[in-house]
Design a protein around this motif. Structure first.
Motif, PDB file in Angstrom:
ATOM      1  N   LEU A  19       0.834  -1.203   0.000  1.00 31.96           N
ATOM      2  CA  LEU A  19       0.000   0.000   0.000  1.00 31.96           C
ATOM      3  C   LEU A  19       0.872   1.258   0.000  1.00 31.96           C
ATOM      4  CD1 LEU A  19      -2.704  -1.104   2.565  1.00 31.96           C
ATOM      5  CD2 LEU A  19      -3.045  -0.732   0.121  1.00 31.96           C
ATOM      6  N   ARG A  20       1.931   1.236   0.798  1.00 34.81           N
ATOM      7  CA  ARG A  20       2.842   2.385   0.859  1.00 34.81           C
ATOM      8  C   ARG A  20       3.465   2.648  -0.509  1.00 34.81           C
ATOM      9  NH1 ARG A  20       8.123   2.618   1.422  1.00 34.81           N
ATOM     10  NH2 ARG A  20       8.284   0.433   2.010  1.00 34.81           N
ATOM     11  N   LYS A  21       3.895   1.598  -1.194  1.00 38.47           N
ATOM     12  CA  LYS A  21       4.500   1.754  -2.522  1.00 38.47           C
ATOM     13  C   LYS A  21       3.489   2.289  -3.538  1.00 38.47           C
ATOM     14  CE  LYS A  21       8.743   0.411  -2.019  1.00 38.47           C
ATOM     15  NZ  LYS A  21       9.841   1.325  -2.213  1.00 38.47           N
ATOM     16  N   VAL A  22       2.248   1.848  -3.463  1.00 45.08           N
ATOM     17  CA  VAL A  22       1.214   2.365  -4.366  1.00 45.08           C
ATOM     18  C   VAL A  22       1.026   3.862  -4.129  1.00 45.08           C
ATOM     19  CG1 VAL A  22      -1.251   2.287  -4.947  1.00 45.08           C
ATOM     20  CG2 VAL A  22       0.028   0.160  -4.643  1.00 45.08           C
ATOM     21  N   VAL A  23       0.992   4.264  -2.857  1.00 45.08           N
ATOM     22  CA  VAL A  23       0.846   5.682  -2.510  1.00 45.08           C
ATOM     23  C   VAL A  23       2.012   6.486  -3.073  1.00 45.08           C
ATOM     24  CG1 VAL A  23       0.936   7.321  -0.582  1.00 45.08           C
ATOM     25  CG2 VAL A  23      -0.573   5.329  -0.458  1.00 45.08           C
ATOM     26  N   VAL A  79      -0.424  19.952  -4.480  1.00 50.68           N
ATOM     27  CA  VAL A  79      -0.747  19.070  -3.355  1.00 50.68           C
ATOM     28  C   VAL A  79      -2.176  18.536  -3.487  1.00 50.68           C
ATOM     29  CG1 VAL A  79      -1.112  18.997  -0.844  1.00 50.68           C
ATOM     30  CG2 VAL A  79       0.961  20.045  -1.782  1.00 50.68           C
ATOM     31  N   ASP A  80      -3.108  19.375  -3.933  1.00 49.37           N
ATOM     32  CA  ASP A  80      -4.476  18.904  -4.165  1.00 49.37           C
ATOM     33  C   ASP A  80      -4.490  17.786  -5.214  1.00 49.37           C
ATOM     34  OD1 ASP A  80      -5.498  20.689  -2.299  1.00 49.37           O
ATOM     35  OD2 ASP A  80      -6.189  22.129  -3.808  1.00 49.37           O
ATOM     36  N   ALA A  81      -3.713  17.954  -6.279  1.00 54.14           N
ATOM     37  CA  ALA A  81      -3.634  16.930  -7.323  1.00 54.14           C
ATOM     38  C   ALA A  81      -3.011  15.641  -6.784  1.00 54.14           C
ATOM     39  CB  ALA A  81      -2.819  17.455  -8.508  1.00 54.14           C
ATOM     40  N   VAL A  82      -2.026  15.757  -5.897  1.00 55.06           N
ATOM     41  CA  VAL A  82      -1.420  14.577  -5.270  1.00 55.06           C
ATOM     42  C   VAL A  82      -2.474  13.835  -4.448  1.00 55.06           C
ATOM     43  CG1 VAL A  82       0.210  13.823  -3.485  1.00 55.06           C
ATOM     44  CG2 VAL A  82       0.965  15.412  -5.268  1.00 55.06           C
ATOM     45  N   ARG A  83      -3.251  14.555  -3.658  1.00 51.74           N
ATOM     46  CA  ARG A  83      -4.289  13.922  -2.827  1.00 51.74           C
ATOM     47  C   ARG A  83      -5.296  13.153  -3.685  1.00 51.74           C
ATOM     48  NH1 ARG A  83      -4.140  19.013   0.625  1.00 51.74           N
ATOM     49  NH2 ARG A  83      -3.137  18.278   2.539  1.00 51.74           N
ATOM     50  N   VAL A  84      -5.735  13.767  -4.773  1.00 59.94           N
ATOM     51  CA  VAL A  84      -6.697  13.115  -5.665  1.00 59.94           C
ATOM     52  C   VAL A  84      -6.065  11.874  -6.301  1.00 59.94           C
ATOM     53  CG1 VAL A  84      -7.975  13.370  -7.836  1.00 59.94           C
ATOM     54  CG2 VAL A  84      -8.057  15.184  -6.107  1.00 59.94           C
ATOM     55  N   ALA A  85      -4.844  12.016  -6.815  1.00 58.69           N
ATOM     56  CA  ALA A  85      -4.170  10.896  -7.478  1.00 58.69           C
ATOM     57  C   ALA A  85      -3.965   9.728  -6.520  1.00 58.69           C
ATOM     58  CB  ALA A  85      -2.822  11.350  -8.054  1.00 58.69           C
ATOM     59  N   VAL A  86      -3.531  10.008  -5.307  1.00 58.55           N
ATOM     60  CA  VAL A  86      -3.295   8.948  -4.320  1.00 58.55           C
ATOM     61  C   VAL A  86      -4.610   8.238  -3.992  1.00 58.55           C
ATOM     62  CG1 VAL A  86      -2.707   8.526  -1.896  1.00 58.55           C
ATOM     63  CG2 VAL A  86      -1.190   9.907  -3.328  1.00 58.55           C
ATOM     64  N   GLY A  87      -5.653   9.002  -3.694  1.00 56.70           N
ATOM     65  CA  GLY A  87      -6.943   8.389  -3.359  1.00 56.70           C
ATOM     66  C   GLY A  87      -7.491   7.541  -4.486  1.00 56.70           C
ATOM     67  N   ASP A  88      -7.460   8.075  -5.703  1.00 62.21           N
ATOM     68  CA  ASP A  88      -7.992   7.349  -6.856  1.00 62.21           C
ATOM     69  C   ASP A  88      -7.203   6.077  -7.141  1.00 62.21           C
ATOM     70  OD1 ASP A  88      -9.867   9.366  -7.117  1.00 62.21           O
ATOM     71  OD2 ASP A  88      -8.967  10.243  -8.929  1.00 62.21           O
ATOM     72  N   VAL A  90      -5.061   4.308  -5.179  1.00 59.35           N
ATOM     73  CA  VAL A  90      -5.130   3.298  -4.114  1.00 59.35           C
ATOM     74  C   VAL A  90      -6.464   2.555  -4.192  1.00 59.35           C
ATOM     75  CG1 VAL A  90      -5.312   2.970  -1.612  1.00 59.35           C
ATOM     76  CG2 VAL A  90      -3.482   4.382  -2.556  1.00 59.35           C
ATOM     77  N   GLU A  91      -7.546   3.281  -4.367  1.00 64.77           N
ATOM     78  CA  GLU A  91      -8.855   2.625  -4.446  1.00 64.77           C
ATOM     79  C   GLU A  91      -8.963   1.757  -5.700  1.00 64.77           C
ATOM     80  OE1 GLU A  91     -13.609   3.489  -3.974  1.00 64.77           O
ATOM     81  OE2 GLU A  91     -12.172   5.064  -3.506  1.00 64.77           O
ATOM     82  N   ARG A  92      -8.468   2.245  -6.820  1.00 60.54           N
ATOM     83  CA  ARG A  92      -8.540   1.483  -8.078  1.00 60.54           C
ATOM     84  C   ARG A  92      -7.754   0.184  -7.996  1.00 60.54           C
ATOM     85  NH1 ARG A  92      -5.883   0.456 -12.741  1.00 60.54           N
ATOM     86  NH2 ARG A  92      -4.001   1.584 -12.183  1.00 60.54           N
ATOM     87  N   ILE A  93      -6.548   0.248  -7.435  1.00 58.94           N
ATOM     88  CA  ILE A  93      -5.672  -0.921  -7.433  1.00 58.94           C
ATOM     89  C   ILE A  93      -5.965  -1.885  -6.286  1.00 58.94           C
ATOM     90  CG2 ILE A  93      -3.263  -1.634  -7.076  1.00 58.94           C
ATOM     91  CD1 ILE A  93      -2.411   0.665  -8.794  1.00 58.94           C
ATOM     92  N   THR A  94      -6.284  -1.343  -5.117  1.00 60.97           N
ATOM     93  CA  THR A  94      -6.376  -2.200  -3.929  1.00 60.97           C
ATOM     94  C   THR A  94      -7.778  -2.354  -3.365  1.00 60.97           C
ATOM     95  OG1 THR A  94      -6.042  -0.418  -2.318  1.00 60.97           O
ATOM     96  CG2 THR A  94      -4.064  -1.450  -3.264  1.00 60.97           C
ATOM     97  N   GLY A  95      -8.685  -1.424  -3.674  1.00 58.94           N
ATOM     98  CA  GLY A  95     -10.009  -1.463  -3.076  1.00 58.94           C
ATOM     99  C   GLY A  95     -10.076  -0.760  -1.730  1.00 58.94           C
ATOM    100  N   TYR A  96      -8.933  -0.338  -1.201  1.00 59.86           N
ATOM    101  CA  TYR A  96      -8.921   0.415   0.050  1.00 59.86           C
ATOM    102  C   TYR A  96      -9.354   1.851  -0.226  1.00 59.86           C
ATOM    103  CZ  TYR A  96      -6.453  -3.224   2.655  1.00 59.86           C
ATOM    104  OH  TYR A  96      -6.110  -4.380   3.280  1.00 59.86           O
ATOM    105  N   ARG A  97      -9.995   2.465   0.773  1.00 55.34           N
ATOM    106  CA  ARG A  97     -10.396   3.866   0.651  1.00 55.34           C
ATOM    107  C   ARG A  97      -9.430   4.717   1.470  1.00 55.34           C
ATOM    108  NH1 ARG A  97     -13.284   8.056   2.748  1.00 55.34           N
ATOM    109  NH2 ARG A  97     -13.770   7.120   4.749  1.00 55.34           N
TER     110      ARG A  97
END
Length: 117
Positions: A19-23, A79-88, A90-97
């Motif tokens: 998860l950390r690596k995906v982030v 930073v806003d773009a980073v937050r969106v990219a990380v959330g999207d 992580v959820e797409r690849i792992t299913g975690y929110r």
């Protein structure tokens, strides 16, 4: 042969390191973020991008992210773009929110260009 739902045949566990690596990978892909030189005792040891720490709570994660930005990139929108990219991602690849992404901008650096000597 039964046509069971694949989710009913077993469990899935994703290691926190994954998860950390995906982030980190998703944060590093945002325009305006930079990889910075890694040094130890003045010796160059390559480069590193963002650094993340995550906290798991069921199917949700909280993220603490440290990263460098390109100067003069607009800090808030990057930073806003980073937050969106990380959330999207992580959820797409792992299913975690992703509940929260706390960001520390540790450096503002000029974008480096290849130097010809």
């Amino acid at each position: 042969m039964s046509q069971e739902d694949p989710g009913e045949r077993g469990g899935l566990s994703i290691d926190p390191g994954v998860l950390r690596k995906v982030v980190e990978h998703s944060a590093d892909g945002v325009p305006g973020t930079l990889r910075v030189p890694r040094k130890l005792a003045g010796l160059g040891l390559g480069e590193h991008g963002s650094s993340a720490r995550i906290t798991l709570s069921g199917n949700e994660i909280d993220v603490r992210l440290d990263l460098a930005l390109c100067y003069p990139a607009p800090v808030r929108s990057t930073v806003d773009a980073v937050r969106v990219a990380v959330g999207d991602e992580v959820e797409r690849i792992t299913g975690y929110r992703v509940r929260v992404v706390d960001v520390t901008v540790s450096a503002l650096l000029p974008e480096t260009r290849a130097r010809v000597e």
